[in-house]
Design a protein around this motif. Sequence first.
Motif, PDB file in Angstrom:
ATOM      1  N   GLU A   1       0.838  -1.200   0.000  1.00  0.00           N
ATOM      2  CA  GLU A   1       0.000   0.000   0.000  1.00  0.00           C
ATOM      3  C   GLU A   1       0.872   1.249   0.000  1.00  0.00           C
TER       4      GLU A   1
ATOM      5  N   ARG B   1      -0.556   4.435  -0.215  1.00  0.00           N
ATOM      6  CA  ARG B   1      -1.290   5.544   0.405  1.00  0.00           C
ATOM      7  C   ARG B   1      -1.135   5.415   1.916  1.00  0.00           C
TER       8      ARG B   1
ATOM      9  N   PRO C   1     -13.140   6.486   1.883  1.00  0.00           N
ATOM     10  CA  PRO C   1     -11.925   6.266   1.079  1.00  0.00           C
ATOM     11  C   PRO C   1     -11.746   7.364   0.042  1.00  0.00           C
ATOM     12  N   PHE C   2     -10.495   7.726  -0.198  1.00  0.00           N
ATOM     13  CA  PHE C   2     -10.178   8.721  -1.219  1.00  0.00           C
ATOM     14  C   PHE C   2      -9.844   7.981  -2.505  1.00  0.00           C
ATOM     15  N   GLU C   3     -10.471   8.374  -3.575  1.00  0.00           N
ATOM     16  CA  GLU C   3     -10.224   7.725  -4.855  1.00  0.00           C
ATOM     17  C   GLU C   3      -9.730   8.767  -5.854  1.00  0.00           C
TER      18      GLU C   3
ATOM     19  N   PRO D   1      -6.122   7.483 -11.532  1.00  0.00           N
ATOM     20  CA  PRO D   1      -4.865   6.718 -11.569  1.00  0.00           C
ATOM     21  C   PRO D   1      -3.638   7.559 -11.928  1.00  0.00           C
TER      22      PRO D   1
ATOM     23  N   GLY E   1      -7.680   8.275   2.858  1.00  0.00           N
ATOM     24  CA  GLY E   1      -9.054   8.696   3.066  1.00  0.00           C
ATOM     25  C   GLY E   1      -9.252   9.364   4.402  1.00  0.00           C
TER      26      GLY E   1
ATOM     27  N   GLY F   1     -10.623  -1.122   1.839  1.00  0.00           N
ATOM     28  CA  GLY F   1     -11.545  -1.933   1.051  1.00  0.00           C
ATOM     29  C   GLY F   1     -12.145  -3.122   1.764  1.00  0.00           C
TER      30      GLY F   1
END
Length: 164
Positions: free
Chosen positions: A47, A49, A82-84, A87, A95, A132
């Motif tokens: 990960e 992030r 969550p922060f999206e 890409p 998030g 997730g």
Amino acid sequence: MSTPTTHQANRDLAVVDRQVAVDANTLPSEAELADWIDRVLAHHPAETRHEVTVRLVDVSESQALNRDYRGKDTPTNVLSFPFEAPPEVPIPLLGDLVICHAVVAQEAQQQHKPLAQHYAHMVIHGTLHLLGYDHIEDDEAEVMEKMERDILAGLEIPDPYLES
């Protein structure tokens, strides 16, 4: 100079933006929040992030957010957003967590748990949601709860799912 642990050497440590929107003197510190989040991220070495905003709120803000985003007109212990990012935009933001102090304090008292331990559980639980994980289906709940138990055990916090 100390040598970083393996998980620290392979990735950035959790960075927390702690926002306090409630009047209480028993709130977790930024360092505690970062430690709990970092322990979750240690189980996810790939990960990238690692930045999380943690907003500590009152009942009315929790209830409004829970109503607006989940359709439940009641305050709740922790909400995860969550922060999206697209890409092509490499932002390390995982998030936001919104934690209602009054609900967490009430649950800790009802469950006969130290407040700090229940906060640790809520932050770990919420961070797993940011990654997730979910607990809607039984098999998903088993995976998520096992990870929570393992991380909490590393903090010497008893299994939060055992009936007292």
